[in-house]
Scaffold this motif. Structure first.
Motif, PDB file in Angstrom:
ATOM      1  N   MET A   1      39.777  40.668  36.848  1.00  0.00           N
ATOM      2  CA  MET A   1      40.906  41.786  36.985  1.00  0.00           C
ATOM      3  C   MET A   1      40.223  42.915  36.511  1.00  0.00           C
ATOM      4  SD  MET A   1      45.036  42.020  36.051  1.00  0.00           S
ATOM      5  CE  MET A   1      44.780  42.606  34.343  1.00  0.00           C
ATOM      6  N   SER A   2      39.855  44.046  37.341  1.00  0.00           N
ATOM      7  CA  SER A   2      39.475  44.933  37.000  1.00  0.00           C
ATOM      8  C   SER A   2      39.923  46.476  37.251  1.00  0.00           C
ATOM      9  CB  SER A   2      37.822  45.059  37.150  1.00  0.00           C
ATOM     10  OG  SER A   2      37.308  46.658  37.039  1.00  0.00           O
ATOM     11  N   VAL A   3      40.722  47.201  36.589  1.00  0.00           N
ATOM     12  CA  VAL A   3      41.331  48.395  37.079  1.00  0.00           C
ATOM     13  C   VAL A   3      40.250  49.601  37.202  1.00  0.00           C
ATOM     14  CG1 VAL A   3      42.694  50.339  36.260  1.00  0.00           C
ATOM     15  CG2 VAL A   3      43.598  47.974  35.789  1.00  0.00           C
ATOM     16  N   PHE A   4      39.246  49.476  36.508  1.00  0.00           N
ATOM     17  CA  PHE A   4      38.218  50.708  36.765  1.00  0.00           C
ATOM     18  C   PHE A   4      37.610  50.242  38.136  1.00  0.00           C
ATOM     19  CE2 PHE A   4      33.623  51.518  36.367  1.00  0.00           C
ATOM     20  CZ  PHE A   4      33.732  53.071  36.111  1.00  0.00           C
ATOM     21  N   ASN A   5      37.314  49.031  38.491  1.00  0.00           N
ATOM     22  CA  ASN A   5      36.821  48.947  39.797  1.00  0.00           C
ATOM     23  C   ASN A   5      37.564  49.268  40.981  1.00  0.00           C
ATOM     24  OD1 ASN A   5      34.260  48.046  38.689  1.00  0.00           O
ATOM     25  ND2 ASN A   5      34.846  45.707  38.832  1.00  0.00           N
ATOM     26  N   TYR A   7      39.936  51.450  40.859  1.00  0.00           N
ATOM     27  CA  TYR A   7      39.976  53.185  40.801  1.00  0.00           C
ATOM     28  C   TYR A   7      38.696  53.574  41.580  1.00  0.00           C
ATOM     29  CZ  TYR A   7      39.845  57.656  38.485  1.00  0.00           C
ATOM     30  OH  TYR A   7      39.678  59.050  38.219  1.00  0.00           O
ATOM     31  N   ARG A  20      44.456  57.007  36.906  1.00  0.00           N
ATOM     32  CA  ARG A  20      44.584  56.123  35.984  1.00  0.00           C
ATOM     33  C   ARG A  20      45.659  56.619  34.962  1.00  0.00           C
ATOM     34  NH1 ARG A  20      39.110  53.731  33.766  1.00  0.00           N
ATOM     35  NH2 ARG A  20      40.896  52.429  32.924  1.00  0.00           N
ATOM     36  N   GLN A  58      40.114  42.759  43.683  1.00  0.00           N
ATOM     37  CA  GLN A  58      40.322  42.931  41.970  1.00  0.00           C
ATOM     38  C   GLN A  58      41.312  42.110  41.313  1.00  0.00           C
ATOM     39  OE1 GLN A  58      37.599  44.158  40.490  1.00  0.00           O
ATOM     40  NE2 GLN A  58      36.819  44.925  42.390  1.00  0.00           N
ATOM     41  N   LYS A  59      42.234  41.580  42.173  1.00  0.00           N
ATOM     42  CA  LYS A  59      43.132  40.516  41.541  1.00  0.00           C
ATOM     43  C   LYS A  59      43.990  41.440  40.494  1.00  0.00           C
ATOM     44  CE  LYS A  59      40.945  36.230  41.919  1.00  0.00           C
ATOM     45  NZ  LYS A  59      39.891  36.693  43.100  1.00  0.00           N
ATOM     46  N   LEU A  60      44.317  42.637  40.916  1.00  0.00           N
ATOM     47  CA  LEU A  60      45.305  43.261  40.177  1.00  0.00           C
ATOM     48  C   LEU A  60      46.806  43.335  40.973  1.00  0.00           C
ATOM     49  CD1 LEU A  60      43.499  46.915  39.847  1.00  0.00           C
ATOM     50  CD2 LEU A  60      44.314  45.377  37.902  1.00  0.00           C
ATOM     51  N   ARG A  79      50.494  46.821  33.718  1.00  0.00           N
ATOM     52  CA  ARG A  79      49.159  46.704  33.539  1.00  0.00           C
ATOM     53  C   ARG A  79      48.317  46.561  35.157  1.00  0.00           C
ATOM     54  NH1 ARG A  79      48.668  41.893  28.973  1.00  0.00           N
ATOM     55  NH2 ARG A  79      49.700  43.153  27.352  1.00  0.00           N
ATOM     56  N   CYS A  81      48.855  48.176  39.446  1.00  0.00           N
ATOM     57  CA  CYS A  81      48.852  49.165  40.141  1.00  0.00           C
ATOM     58  C   CYS A  81      50.426  49.564  40.704  1.00  0.00           C
ATOM     59  CB  CYS A  81      48.006  49.361  41.315  1.00  0.00           C
ATOM     60  SG  CYS A  81      47.819  50.730  42.213  1.00  0.00           S
TER      61      CYS A  81
END
Length: 304
Positions: A1-5, A7, A20, A58-60, A79, A81
């Motif tokens: 899980m990557s918030v940055f990726n 974004y 963000r 990203q499995k968010l 945590r 989106c």
């Protein structure tokens, strides 16, 4: 899980806003909540579809947030989106000849009612004064004790991730008290209402009646609306009054003295205050009146 990726994959590459660490207190009517790790406001279907695709890769986790009413956001934030529909999802069309009013899910319910009044279409009067967006109103099947939103729905267009657009007639959907059977993983995009011609003066008078009934809180009050679904036994306000809890307070959160089914942020309230107040009301009403109150507030960012 990557918030940055996620974004990086979305920033500047879709028709919409991408940010963000956005405070949920800015997005909810209670003005409570920590930060959302990612915020996306797609302006069209292509942007929404791409957003969901990236989040899936990203499995968010993600959630659709309308006008932020009936939402209690965690003090710890979210945590995943938060997606806020804008642009073409906030468009409205009225066909006076057929009586069909079509509204994007992000359209304010009040704006939709006003549009119907302008062309002399009746049927939405009972919705006057209810806050929030059309999409949120539909998902909760809002209304009064005598009339619910589903009574005027013609059809609904939703987006099923991985499956595209889905159109359903109202009769293909099961409806209940503050509930509808649309799958939780589908995103409501558009709702069409079937209305009838009537005199504008008559429509306006009935709307004003409902508005007057709902003028419970002062303008600018920070509230999420009703805390509990009104039971058939008695009003929540009356049940709370019997327990002696009217006007009760936990930290900065207080039950409104004149309508005990509403909580108001008196300043500095946190989600923990609101939850403590709701739990107190629920337990004492259950003990005193044997009524098991059901929450009307949706929780965001809390551990299940």
């Amino acid at each position: 899980m990557s918030v940055f990726n996620a974004y990086i994959a979305l920033l500047g590459k879709i028709n919409g806003e991408v940010k963000r660490d956005v405070p949920l207190s800015r997005l909810t009517s209670l003005r409570i909540g920590g930060v959302a790790a990612l915020y996306v406001a797609p302006r069209d279907y292509a942007a929404l579809s791409r957003t969901i695709e990236v989040l899936g890769t990203q499995k968010l986790p993600w959630v659709i947030l309308g006008r932020g009413s009936s939402i209690l956001a965690s003090d710890e934030g979210y945590r995943g989106c938060v997606i806020v529909l804008t642009g073409e999802f906030d468009e409205l069309s009225v066909d006076g000849s057929t009586g069909i009013v079509t509204a994007g899910a992000a359209t304010r319910l009040g704006k939709t009612c006003s549009a119907a009044l302008t062309v002399g279409l009746s049927g939405m009067e009972f919705l006057a004064g209810i806050p929030g967006s059309v999409g949120g109103a539909l998902s909760m099947n809002v209304g009064t004790e005598r009339c619910w939103l589903n009574s005027i729905v013609h059809d609904v267009v939703s987006f099923k991730p991985g499956g595209g657009l889905v159109r359903r007639r109202a009769v293909e959907i099961d409806w209940g008290r503050r509930w509808c059977s649309l799958p939780a993983d589908e995103i409501i995009l558009e709702v069409s209402f079937s209305l009838q011609s009537a005199k504008a003066e008559t429509i306006a008078q009935e709307m004003e009646t409902h508005l007057a009934e709902r003028r419970i809180l002062p303008l600018g009050a920070q509230s999420c609306g009703a805390l509990f679904v009104e039971p058939r036994a008695a009003s929540v306000h009356e049940l709370v009054r019997r327990c002696g809890l009217r006007g009760s307070r936990e930290g900065g959160a207080q039950l409104h003295p004149s309508q005990a089914n509403y909580v108001v942020n008196r300043g500095g309230a946190c989600a923990a205050d609101v939850l403590a107040l709701m739990n107190r009301v629920h337990s004492e009403v259950l003990a005193y009146s044997s009524v098991d109150l059901r929450s009307e507030v949706k929780l965001l960012g809390f551990e299940v």
